[in-house]
Design a protein around this motif. Structure first.
Motif, PDB file in Angstrom:
ATOM      1  N   ALA A  24       0.829  -1.214   0.000  1.00 49.07           N
ATOM      2  CA  ALA A  24       0.000   0.000   0.000  1.00 49.07           C
ATOM      3  C   ALA A  24       0.862   1.263   0.000  1.00 49.07           C
ATOM      4  O   ALA A  24       0.435   2.301  -0.513  1.00 49.07           O
ATOM      5  CB  ALA A  24      -0.938   0.000   1.201  1.00 49.07           C
ATOM      6  N   LEU A  25       2.052   1.164   0.543  1.00 52.08           N
ATOM      7  CA  LEU A  25       2.943   2.322   0.549  1.00 52.08           C
ATOM      8  C   LEU A  25       3.529   2.613  -0.821  1.00 52.08           C
ATOM      9  O   LEU A  25       4.118   3.674  -1.026  1.00 52.08           O
ATOM     10  CB  LEU A  25       4.059   2.119   1.584  1.00 52.08           C
ATOM     11  CG  LEU A  25       3.571   2.004   3.028  1.00 52.08           C
ATOM     12  CD1 LEU A  25       4.740   1.696   3.958  1.00 52.08           C
ATOM     13  CD2 LEU A  25       2.836   3.262   3.461  1.00 52.08           C
ATOM     14  N   THR A  26       3.324   1.715  -1.777  1.00 54.24           N
ATOM     15  CA  THR A  26       3.827   1.929  -3.138  1.00 54.24           C
ATOM     16  C   THR A  26       2.703   2.188  -4.139  1.00 54.24           C
ATOM     17  O   THR A  26       2.974   2.393  -5.317  1.00 54.24           O
ATOM     18  CB  THR A  26       4.639   0.712  -3.625  1.00 54.24           C
ATOM     19  OG1 THR A  26       3.775  -0.410  -3.768  1.00 54.24           O
ATOM     20  CG2 THR A  26       5.768   0.376  -2.669  1.00 54.24           C
ATOM     21  N   SER A  27       1.459   2.166  -3.679  1.00 57.30           N
ATOM     22  CA  SER A  27       0.317   2.324  -4.567  1.00 57.30           C
ATOM     23  C   SER A  27      -0.742   3.205  -3.918  1.00 57.30           C
ATOM     24  O   SER A  27      -1.307   2.828  -2.884  1.00 57.30           O
ATOM     25  CB  SER A  27      -0.292   0.953  -4.889  1.00 57.30           C
ATOM     26  OG  SER A  27      -1.569   1.093  -5.476  1.00 57.30           O
ATOM     27  N   ASP A  28      -1.013   4.348  -4.515  1.00 60.49           N
ATOM     28  CA  ASP A  28      -2.012   5.260  -3.946  1.00 60.49           C
ATOM     29  C   ASP A  28      -3.399   4.624  -3.895  1.00 60.49           C
ATOM     30  O   ASP A  28      -4.140   4.809  -2.937  1.00 60.49           O
ATOM     31  CB  ASP A  28      -2.075   6.567  -4.736  1.00 60.49           C
ATOM     32  CG  ASP A  28      -0.824   7.421  -4.548  1.00 60.49           C
ATOM     33  OD1 ASP A  28      -0.131   7.252  -3.534  1.00 60.49           O
ATOM     34  OD2 ASP A  28      -0.552   8.249  -5.436  1.00 60.49           O
TER      35      ASP A  28
END
Length: 101
Positions: A24-28
């Motif tokens: 989730a930290l790499t995909s908005d």
């Protein structure tokens, strides 16, 4: 959020924290879907919780996912995780509306 929110008895491989949250930290889109899922659970469990609090991140996740898929590139793992996260949220909403939870 813990593995219990996803209906898992255990999370020995760390799916929720090691994989889902890190992804989730790499995909908005996935981040907004996880935020919506957490906001929904908070609203359901809190006496002062409001169900509409999850709608903004839910709508944002849907918007970002749709735009990403519209580019024509094949879905990647974070796209699939976003779809699953949104589906899990929608199942929870359905259960809440029908009185199952």
């Amino acid at each position: 959020m813990s593995h219990y929110h996803y209906g898992l008895n255990t999370d020995t491989r760390g799916f929720v924290h090691k994989f889902l949250i890190e992804s989730a930290l790499t995909s908005d889109a996935l981040l907004q879907a996880v935020i919506a899922f957490a906001a929904y659970h908070h609203a359901v469990r809190s006496p002062d919780g409001k169900l509409q609090d999850f709608l903004k991140p839910y709508s944002q996740a849907m918007f970002l996912l749709r735009n990403g898929l519209a580019t024509g590139k094949p879905p990647d793992v974070t796209d699939l995780l976003t779809m699953l996260q949104l589906s899990a949220l929608e199942v929870g909403i359905h259960k809440h509306e029908t009185g199952i939870i």
